[in-house]
Design a protein around this motif. Sequence first.
Motif, PDB file in Angstrom:
ATOM      1  N   LEU A   4       0.894  -1.026   0.174  1.00  0.00           N
ATOM      2  CA  LEU A   4      -0.071   0.152  -0.048  1.00  0.00           C
ATOM      3  C   LEU A   4       1.033   1.227   0.076  1.00  0.00           C
ATOM      4  CD1 LEU A   4      -2.671   1.502   0.437  1.00  0.00           C
ATOM      5  CD2 LEU A   4      -2.623   1.203   2.782  1.00  0.00           C
ATOM      6  N   ASN A   5       0.743   2.215  -1.032  1.00  0.00           N
ATOM      7  CA  ASN A   5       1.113   3.353  -1.131  1.00  0.00           C
ATOM      8  C   ASN A   5       0.309   4.581  -0.771  1.00  0.00           C
ATOM      9  OD1 ASN A   5       4.053   3.049  -2.661  1.00  0.00           O
ATOM     10  ND2 ASN A   5       2.678   1.671  -3.682  1.00  0.00           N
ATOM     11  N   THR A   6       0.867   5.401   0.218  1.00  0.00           N
ATOM     12  CA  THR A   6      -0.126   6.630   0.748  1.00  0.00           C
ATOM     13  C   THR A   6       0.559   7.835   0.701  1.00  0.00           C
ATOM     14  OG1 THR A   6       0.086   6.018   2.908  1.00  0.00           O
ATOM     15  CG2 THR A   6      -1.689   4.995   1.838  1.00  0.00           C
ATOM     16  N   PRO A   7       0.021   8.975   0.760  1.00  0.00           N
ATOM     17  CA  PRO A   7       0.814  10.173   0.877  1.00  0.00           C
ATOM     18  C   PRO A   7       1.599  10.061   2.303  1.00  0.00           C
ATOM     19  CG  PRO A   7      -1.282  10.619   0.036  1.00  0.00           C
ATOM     20  CD  PRO A   7      -1.312   9.011   0.564  1.00  0.00           C
ATOM     21  N   GLY A   8       2.854  10.691   2.227  1.00  0.00           N
ATOM     22  CA  GLY A   8       3.533  10.725   3.676  1.00  0.00           C
ATOM     23  C   GLY A   8       3.109  12.133   4.481  1.00  0.00           C
TER      24      GLY A   8
ATOM     25  N   SER B  66       9.351   7.699  13.900  1.00  0.00           N
ATOM     26  CA  SER B  66       7.961   7.955  14.776  1.00  0.00           C
ATOM     27  C   SER B  66       7.193   9.152  14.516  1.00  0.00           C
ATOM     28  CB  SER B  66       8.346   7.889  16.350  1.00  0.00           C
ATOM     29  OG  SER B  66       9.283   9.037  16.394  1.00  0.00           O
ATOM     30  N   ASN B  67       7.833  10.161  13.985  1.00  0.00           N
ATOM     31  CA  ASN B  67       7.223  11.300  13.728  1.00  0.00           C
ATOM     32  C   ASN B  67       6.950  11.546  12.034  1.00  0.00           C
ATOM     33  OD1 ASN B  67       9.721  11.898  12.843  1.00  0.00           O
ATOM     34  ND2 ASN B  67       9.683  13.985  13.954  1.00  0.00           N
ATOM     35  N   ALA B  68       6.548  10.623  11.293  1.00  0.00           N
ATOM     36  CA  ALA B  68       6.726  10.495   9.980  1.00  0.00           C
ATOM     37  C   ALA B  68       5.802   9.583   9.381  1.00  0.00           C
ATOM     38  CB  ALA B  68       7.990  10.399   9.234  1.00  0.00           C
ATOM     39  N   LEU B  69       4.617  10.002   8.736  1.00  0.00           N
ATOM     40  CA  LEU B  69       3.761   9.089   8.285  1.00  0.00           C
ATOM     41  C   LEU B  69       4.226   7.971   7.483  1.00  0.00           C
ATOM     42  CD1 LEU B  69       1.009  11.545   7.600  1.00  0.00           C
ATOM     43  CD2 LEU B  69       1.216  10.121   9.698  1.00  0.00           C
ATOM     44  N   PRO B  70       3.891   6.614   7.390  1.00  0.00           N
ATOM     45  CA  PRO B  70       4.431   5.738   6.776  1.00  0.00           C
ATOM     46  C   PRO B  70       3.893   5.730   5.279  1.00  0.00           C
ATOM     47  CG  PRO B  70       2.709   4.754   8.215  1.00  0.00           C
ATOM     48  CD  PRO B  70       2.857   6.047   8.643  1.00  0.00           C
ATOM     49  N   GLU B  71       4.786   5.736   4.332  1.00  0.00           N
ATOM     50  CA  GLU B  71       4.153   6.131   2.998  1.00  0.00           C
ATOM     51  C   GLU B  71       4.106   4.462   2.138  1.00  0.00           C
ATOM     52  OE1 GLU B  71       6.134  10.241   1.352  1.00  0.00           O
ATOM     53  OE2 GLU B  71       7.720   8.711   2.063  1.00  0.00           O
ATOM     54  N   TYR B  72       4.726   3.838   2.618  1.00  0.00           N
ATOM     55  CA  TYR B  72       4.433   2.328   1.993  1.00  0.00           C
ATOM     56  C   TYR B  72       4.535   1.279   3.064  1.00  0.00           C
ATOM     57  CZ  TYR B  72       5.272  -1.710  -0.829  1.00  0.00           C
ATOM     58  OH  TYR B  72       5.125  -3.077  -1.705  1.00  0.00           O
TER      59      TYR B  72
ATOM     60  N   VAL C 160      -0.298  15.430  12.015  1.00  0.00           N
ATOM     61  CA  VAL C 160      -1.630  15.932  11.538  1.00  0.00           C
ATOM     62  C   VAL C 160      -1.940  14.578  10.733  1.00  0.00           C
ATOM     63  CG1 VAL C 160      -1.490  18.235  11.401  1.00  0.00           C
ATOM     64  CG2 VAL C 160      -0.090  17.156   9.610  1.00  0.00           C
ATOM     65  N   PRO C 161      -2.066  13.543  11.294  1.00  0.00           N
ATOM     66  CA  PRO C 161      -2.290  12.288  10.448  1.00  0.00           C
ATOM     67  C   PRO C 161      -3.714  12.230  10.201  1.00  0.00           C
ATOM     68  CG  PRO C 161      -2.650  12.104  12.909  1.00  0.00           C
ATOM     69  CD  PRO C 161      -2.070  13.351  12.720  1.00  0.00           C
ATOM     70  N   PRO C 162      -3.896  11.341   8.929  1.00  0.00           N
ATOM     71  CA  PRO C 162      -5.328  10.941   8.523  1.00  0.00           C
ATOM     72  C   PRO C 162      -6.048  10.068   9.621  1.00  0.00           C
ATOM     73  CG  PRO C 162      -3.700   9.675   7.241  1.00  0.00           C
ATOM     74  CD  PRO C 162      -2.992  10.438   8.310  1.00  0.00           C
ATOM     75  N   SER C 163      -7.036   9.805   9.249  1.00  0.00           N
ATOM     76  CA  SER C 163      -7.896   9.079  10.182  1.00  0.00           C
ATOM     77  C   SER C 163      -7.382   7.811  10.332  1.00  0.00           C
ATOM     78  CB  SER C 163      -9.362   8.860   9.881  1.00  0.00           C
ATOM     79  OG  SER C 163      -9.970   9.924   9.765  1.00  0.00           O
ATOM     80  N   HIS C 164      -6.827   7.256   9.189  1.00  0.00           N
ATOM     81  CA  HIS C 164      -6.235   5.690   9.150  1.00  0.00           C
ATOM     82  C   HIS C 164      -4.794   6.023   8.450  1.00  0.00           C
ATOM     83  CE1 HIS C 164      -9.951   3.687  10.583  1.00  0.00           C
ATOM     84  NE2 HIS C 164     -10.496   4.497   9.789  1.00  0.00           N
ATOM     85  N   THR C 165      -3.732   5.589   9.094  1.00  0.00           N
ATOM     86  CA  THR C 165      -2.565   5.657   8.272  1.00  0.00           C
ATOM     87  C   THR C 165      -2.484   4.311   7.347  1.00  0.00           C
ATOM     88  OG1 THR C 165      -1.401   4.211   9.959  1.00  0.00           O
ATOM     89  CG2 THR C 165      -1.286   6.763  10.300  1.00  0.00           C
ATOM     90  N   SER C 166      -1.359   4.387   6.486  1.00  0.00           N
ATOM     91  CA  SER C 166      -1.246   2.802   5.786  1.00  0.00           C
ATOM     92  C   SER C 166      -1.246   1.907   6.761  1.00  0.00           C
ATOM     93  CB  SER C 166      -0.148   3.246   4.864  1.00  0.00           C
ATOM     94  OG  SER C 166       1.093   3.626   5.564  1.00  0.00           O
ATOM     95  N   ILE C 167      -0.536   2.096   7.579  1.00  0.00           N
ATOM     96  CA  ILE C 167      -0.483   0.510   8.846  1.00  0.00           C
ATOM     97  C   ILE C 167      -1.895   0.362   9.151  1.00  0.00           C
ATOM     98  CG2 ILE C 167       0.281  -0.012  10.950  1.00  0.00           C
ATOM     99  CD1 ILE C 167       3.109   1.475  10.292  1.00  0.00           C
ATOM    100  N   GLY C 168      -2.698   1.503   9.607  1.00  0.00           N
ATOM    101  CA  GLY C 168      -3.868   1.064  10.148  1.00  0.00           C
ATOM    102  C   GLY C 168      -4.780   0.354   8.832  1.00  0.00           C
ATOM    103  N   ILE C 169      -4.668   1.096   7.813  1.00  0.00           N
ATOM    104  CA  ILE C 169      -5.415   0.438   6.573  1.00  0.00           C
ATOM    105  C   ILE C 169      -5.090  -1.173   6.668  1.00  0.00           C
ATOM    106  CG2 ILE C 169      -5.829   0.500   4.159  1.00  0.00           C
ATOM    107  CD1 ILE C 169      -5.519   3.736   4.546  1.00  0.00           C
TER     108      ILE C 169
END
Length: 558
Positions: A273-277, A379-385, A282-291
């Motif tokens: 899963l690729n998502t914007p970083g 830890s402070n960067a949204l997972p992009e993949y 300011v996270p989305p409701s579900h990070t890529s790890i959550g999805i």
Amino acid sequence: MKPPIRFLGDCNQTRAKLELSKWFDPAASICRQYSYKFPRSYKEDNSTVLRILFDDNFRNQSAKKLSGAVKIPTDVYDDDPKVDDDPKYWQAKFDPFHKYLNETFPLVFNNSKHFQVEIVNSHGIVITWPGTNSTLKPVLLTAHQDVVPIQLSTLPKWTYPPYEGIYDGDRLWGRGSSDCKNLLIGLLESLEQLHKAKFTPKRTIILGFGFDEEIGGERGAQSIADNLLSTYGKDSFYAVIDEGGQSIAFENDVLLALPGTGEKGSTDIIIGLNTPGGHSSVPPSHTSIGIVSQLVEALENDFFQPIYTPNNPTFHEYQCIATYSPSMSSHTKWSLLNAGDNFRANQEAKNWLFNKSLLSRYLISSSQAVDIIHGGVKSNALPEYVEIVVNHRIAVESSVNEIYDHDLFHVQQIAEKFDLGLVSENKTLREETPNGKLVIYKASQLEPAPITPTVGPVWELFSGNIRHVYEQLAFSDPNSEYHGMQVIVAPGIATGNTDTKYYWNLTKNIFRYRPGLFTTVESHAHGVDENIKFDSHLQIIAFYYEYLQLINEEENLD
């Protein structure tokens, strides 16, 4: 809608009966047992086979040979290079082992008058003992030189260090003692004993030893199979016998020998899963790890239903248990014995097996295991993949495509739920969105193996010799735990895979079987304290000492 993956339990009753009728043969006898089979030498002079099983000097010398093999680490890893990419790496790993075999078995490795030794792809070993009758199909006996690595953190838990090959008089301990240097050394010892007994084969005998079975066998067994296929041709072998099966199992008070006559398929499915970083403040409701976590939960909640037909060797195994068990309930016996042509009996039989244990569950159903997950770097960067690897072992009545469709269905559901793009096997099913995209593909695929016939002279001789070696030899001692018990030989299946997947084109008679007193699971193969009860090792030598004579005495087998 979910793709229509058909399982017996999901069909209406009429359709289920039709499915059963495809496999059911009402004329077939249930669990037929064949009489003892043994070579002429057993009646003329059985001193050698008895010495193999019961002589202390032979036992100690044999233990020394296996111990020396265990002392040489031959561990392989998933990310090991191809042989041509790093030949020195493989030389350092396997040259010492080859040197040991040459020194330990000079009658085989340094006797070109009788044995032809060929090295395939630098480290695979093929040993040919030519027969005098070229019209007889050769037999292929296989094992592998490699072992699984030791996890260093487990070293304090080992009773003895894993590469010291300690023999305590009852068991031999160490990595490879059970999987499967015991088989490799045992086969060489059998050839050695046959040569000393002045045996001359009519049927050519071939040993094939791969060196990367634990990581798929593409360097070793595949190269050996290609070499044999080009030399002898398709369907040119009498039989292939490799590790696997259950040597001796005790279930519902029935003593069983279960040569593997089938094998589940397998596939590794990669889902990424690729998502914007962005900043994690300011996270989305579900990070890529959550999805992906929701995807994993959906997969695990949709387990594969059991399938129970006579196409699966397990079906015949449990009919044998039902036939001979003195302790199984009458109702369970009824369901197992009538599962071939009665819908209600089939439902009850497969439900009983599915809930009996994890082992019996996965003998009659496909499995899924999310074994690897990668994602995130800080830890402070949204997972992009994020990526997961799902390993499946495929029921004999199913297929790679059915399994893939099962996973793809859940990936599609997640893509729709979170408005994501979707690429399946390089085909775009949904265009990428600002939210990202999912990618799914098969990293490996192996269909279930062809089923080995369990009628005819090849099976009759094989199963009859198994009964003889156990009942009349190995368990003849009144102090033996199984003395006086009948050994029921039945077809079986293992939940894993062996090198036999490369030998399908050589013969329809493929047996996954290694004589012994317990399974590789019970002997801690791949784990801490791997060991072999040494009587099991001696039984390997005794069995092949007799079996190789038998298939050379009987000429109307091909």
